[in-house]
Design an enzyme around this catalytic site. Structure first.
Site, PDB file in Angstrom:
ATOM      1  CB  SER A 138      42.526  -3.898  29.820  1.00 48.45           C
ATOM      2  OG  SER A 138      41.337  -3.911  29.136  1.00 48.45           O
ATOM      3  CB  CYS A 159      35.152  -8.378  25.027  1.00 50.20           C
ATOM      4  SG  CYS A 159      34.615  -9.154  23.505  1.00 50.20           S
ATOM      5  CB  SER A 162      38.383 -14.404  24.204  1.00 46.97           C
ATOM      6  OG  SER A 162      38.033 -15.577  24.867  1.00 46.97           O
TER       7      SER A 162
END
Ligand code: SPV
Ligand code: MN
Length: 623
Positions: free
Chosen positions: A278, A274, A272
Site C-alpha cells: 500500500s 506490514c 509481508s
C-alpha cells in the site's frame, strides 16, 4: 546431437522440440530432459512468448479448472487448498552439500538426502498432465540487471501468474544461446483434488539447490511457493548479487512527487503484510515495484530496478479509501487473477473491502456459508486473510514510466519498517547510511503474520525484512549493505518507519493514510526543506512541518497532542529492542563488529537520555 536432445526429440512434438532446440543451450536441454524423465508428463509445451502461446496459458487455466472466470471481463479466481495458503517456512530448505555450511538460522538439509526426498516426490508427478516450459527474465530485458530464468511447471495457473508478474524471456535465451547463465525452477502441484488444488500439501517441499542455481517445488500451488521467480529465485539472486558485488532486496520502488514537479525514488523494505504494497501504491505517486528490487552502483550512483513487472498483493483491507489505485484495477475490465477470495454470483469479496460480504458463496474451503468450520472446529472466514490479486504494474493508472528502463532509476531514499507495536516512532531518519542500515534494517522487528503458514503474532527480528530469503550468512548480508555505500558518490538517505505503534489502550496511534505524510516529510527532508530533532534513535520531524504536511497531503488537522504521543521516545521499549537485536546477532556467525557498535551506541544514548529525561521523552526535550 546430444543425448539430452535425442531424448527430447523422442518426447516432444515437432513444434515444441524446434522451439527448445532453437535456443542451442545444452545446460537448458539437460534441465528440461531431466524434468521430463523425472516427472513423466503426458506432453510438453514450450512457450516462445508468442501471442498464441500467452493466450494458450490463459485458456488452459480456465479449461482445466485451475481458474474460474468472474463477472468482469479478464478477471479470474484461483483457489489454493485449505492448508496451502501461504509461504511455508518449515518445508522450505536449502540443500547443503557436504562440507559446506549456511547460517544457523536458515532451514537446511543435506543435499543428497534432500534431493532424494524431493525428487522422490516429483517422480511421475506430471503423469497425464502437460509440462509447461516458460522462459522469463528477472529485471528489465536487455539490461545489466537481467537474469534469465526457466520454469517447468504443470500448473497453468502458475504459468498465467508468470505472464502477469514478470517479463517474458524467450528472446533473451535466443540471443544468449549457451552463454545464458540462468536460474531453473521445477514445480509440480502434485496430486490434485476435485477442485484442482494440491491434495497432498502435507508432503509439500520447496528445496533450494543453491549450488546449482535451481529450485524444486512440489505438492503446493500457493504462488509464493510455486511462481519460481518470486521468493524462490530471490534466494538464488541474493547469492549471485553477493558474488558479483550488488544488492538484491525485498523492497518496493516508488517515485515520490515533490514541489515543482520533481520526482525522487524511494525503496522500502517491510515484512509481508506490514504495509509495503500500500505504500508502493500511494495515490498521486508513481509505483515502480512492490516487492523485489536490485541495486547496482553505476558511476557512483545507486541505480535500482524492479525484478518484477507485476504485483501479487494482499487484498485484505483494500478499499476505495485505503488503496484507490488498485481498487480501480480490481473493479474494471483487464487481466486480474484473484486468489482465495469469496465468490458469489461471479463477484469477488474479501475481508476489509468496505462492503458487506455475503453470508455464503465459494471460497478456498469449497461451498462456504457463515459459521462453516474446518476439521479442527475453527470457523472458516469468508475469504482467507492472505487472499491476493495478481496484476501487471502497467495496469495501474499511476505506474511509473521507468519500469522497463534497462538502466534503472537513481535511488534517493531507503526505508525500513516492521510491525513494531511498542518501540520505534512513526518516522525517523538515520544519522547516516550505517546507522540507518543497522538500527532500522538489521534491527527490524515484527510480529509474524498470516503471510506465512504458522502462528501469528510472535515477535521476531526480521533482518531487513529479507530474513526468510537470505541464502548467505546474515552478517555477510548486512556487511554487503554497509559496504555498498563505499561504491557510491551519492548515498541514499535511510529512514525507519513504523505504521503499527500502539497507545496504552492497545489502539494504533496512526491512521492507515498517515504513511503518505511520512513519505512527503522524507521527500522534503532529503531536499533540506524541513528540519529535524536529534533523538537517541534518530532524527524525528518537527511538529510545525508535520502540521503543514497533514493539511497538504491529507487535508487533515494534526494536533500537537497526537504528535507528542506518537513521537515520544519510549526508552524502556527501545532499550529492550536493542537488547533483543544484540542477542539475536550474537547467535549468528560472522556478524561484523560495526553492527554491534552501532546497536550498543544506540543503547548508550538511550541510557544517557533516560538519566536526564526519564523513561518517556516527549519531543520538546530535544529543542
Ligand atoms: C511476501 O509474502 O513477502 C510476498 C508474497 O510478497 S509471497 O512471497 O509470494 O508469498
Ligand atoms: Mn514479499
Amino acid at each position: 546431437m546430444s543425448e539430452n536432445l535425442d531424448f527430447l526429440r523422442s518426447k516432444l512434438d515437432e513444434d515444441n522440440f524446434r522451439r527448445l532446440a532453437a535456443l542451442e543451450n545444452e545446460k537448458l536441454n539437460e534441465f528440461v530432459a531431466d524434468a521430463v524423465r523425472l516427472c513423466r508428463p503426458a506432453d510438453v509445451f514450450v512457450s516462445d512468448d508468442s501471442e498464441e502461446a500467452i493466450e494458450r496459458t490463459r485458456r488452459e487455466a480456465l479449461a482445466i479448472g485451475e481458474e474460474q472466470p468472474l463477472e468482469i471481463e479478464g478477471h479470474t479466481v484461483h483457489f489454493d487448498g485449505i492448508s496451502d495458503q501461504g509461504r511455508d517456512r518449515k518445508a522450505t530448505r536449502y540443500l547443503v552439500p557436504e562440507g559446506e555450511s549456511l547460517a544457523p538460522s536458515l532451514n537446511q538439509i543435506g543435499r543428497e538426502e534432500g534431493l532424494a526426498e524431493v525428487r522422490g516426490l516429483l517422480e511421475g508427478s506430471m503423469e497425464g498432465r502437460t509440462m509447461i516450459v516458460r522462459f522469463m527474465t528477472l529485471g528489465p530485458n536487455d539490461s545489466i540487471f537481467s537474469i534469465p530464468c526457466v520454469e517447468c511447471t504443470d500448473s497453468w495457473y502458475v504459468s498465467h501468474s508468470l505472464n502477469l508478474l514478470y517479463r517474458v524471456g524467450y528472446r533473451d535465451f535466443e540471443r544468449l544461446k549457451d552463454q545464458a547463465e540462468f536460474f531453473s525452477i521445477l514445480h509440480s502441484a502434485g496430486k490434485l483434488d476435485e477442485r484442482m488444488a494440491s491434495a497432498e500439501s502435507d508432503k509439500r517441499r520447496i528445496y533450494i539447490d543453491h549450488t546449482r542455481d535451481k529450485v524444486y517445488s512440489v505438492n503446493t500451488q500457493y504462488a509464493g511457493n510455486t511462481v519460481g521467480l518470486k521468493k524462490l529465485a530471490l534466494r538464488l539472486t541474493i547469492r549471485k548479487a553477493d558474488r558479483e558485488g550488488w544488492l538484491a532486496e525485498h523492497m518496493f520502488l516508488l517515485g515520490v512527487k515533490g514541489p515543482g514537479g520533481r520526482k525522487s525514488y524511494f525503496a522500502g523494505a517491510f515484512p509481508s503484510a506490514c504495509g509495503k504494497t500500500s505504500t508502493a501504491m500511494l495515490p498521486g505517486e508513481k509505483i515502480l515495484g512492490d516487492d523485489i528490487a536490485y541495486f547496482r552502483a553505476v558511476d557512483g550512483r545507486c541505480m535500482a530496478v524492479n525484478a518484477e513487472a507485476g504485483v501479487f498483493g494482499i487484498i485484505q483491507n483494500v478499499s476505495p479509501e485505503s488503496d484507490p489505485a488498485i481498487w480501480e484495477v480490481l473493479s474494471n475490465p483487464g487481466e486480474v487473477i484473484f486468489s482465495n477470495i469469496l465468490v458469489k454470483d461471479g463477484r469477488p469479496y474479501w475481508l476489509g473491502m468496505g462492503e458487506d460480504v455475503p453470508e455464503s458463496g465459494v471460497n478456498f474451503s469449497g461451498e462456504w456459508f457463515k459459521g462453516k468450520q474446518d476439521a479442527q472446529g475453527k470457523e472458516i472466514p469468508p475469504a482467507h486473510k492472505n487472499a491476493r490479486y495478481a496484476v501487471r504494474i502497467k495496469a495501474l493508472a499511476n505506474s511509473d514510466t521507468e519500469l522497463e528502463n534497462p538502466e534503472g532509476v537513481k535511488l534517493d531514499v531507503i526505508i525500513y519498517g516492521g510491525r513494531d507495536y511498542y518501540a520505534y516512532v512513526p518516522v525517523q531518519q538515520g544519522y547516516d547510511w550505517s546507522h540507518g542500515i543497522v538500527a532500522y534494517g538489521a534491527a527490524l522487528e515484527t510480529v509474524t503474520t498470516f503471510a506465512t503458514v504458522g502462528k501469528e503474532g510472535v515477535p521476531e527480528i526480521n533482518m531487513m525484512s529479507i530474513q526468510d530469503f537470505v541464502a548467505i550468512p546474515l552478517g555477510k548480508y548486512i556487511q554487503n549493505d554497509l559496504d555498498f555505500a563505499g561504491k557510491l558518490k551519492e548515498v541514499p538517505a535511510v529512514f525507519g518507519v513504523n505504521y503499527f505503534l500502539r497507545g496504552d489502550d492497545g489502539e494504533f496511534l496512526n491512521g492507515v493514510r498517515d504513511k503518505h505524510v511520512w513519505i512527503h516529510w522524507m521527500e522534503r527532508r532529503i531536499h533540506n526543506e524541513v528540519g529535524a530533532l536529534k533523538t537517541p534513535t534518530g532524527l524525528i520531524p518537527k511538529y510545525e512541518d508535520l502540521k503543514v504536511l497533514f493539511r497538504e497531503v491529507l487535508d487533515k488537522v494534526y494536533s500537537e497532542e497526537d504528535y507528542r504521543e506518537q513521537f515520544t521516545i519510549r526508552v524502556k521499549e527501545n532499550l529492550a529492542k536493542m537488547e533483543r537485536a544484540i542477542e539475536t546477532y550474537r547467535k549468528e556467525e560472522g556478524v561484523g563488529e560495526e553492527v554491534f557498535q552501532i546497536l550498543e551506541a544506540q543503547r548508550e544514548r538511550l541510557l544517557a537520555a533516560r538519566k536526564e529525561f526519564g523513561d518517556y521523552i516527549t519531543p520538546d526535550c530535544w529543542q
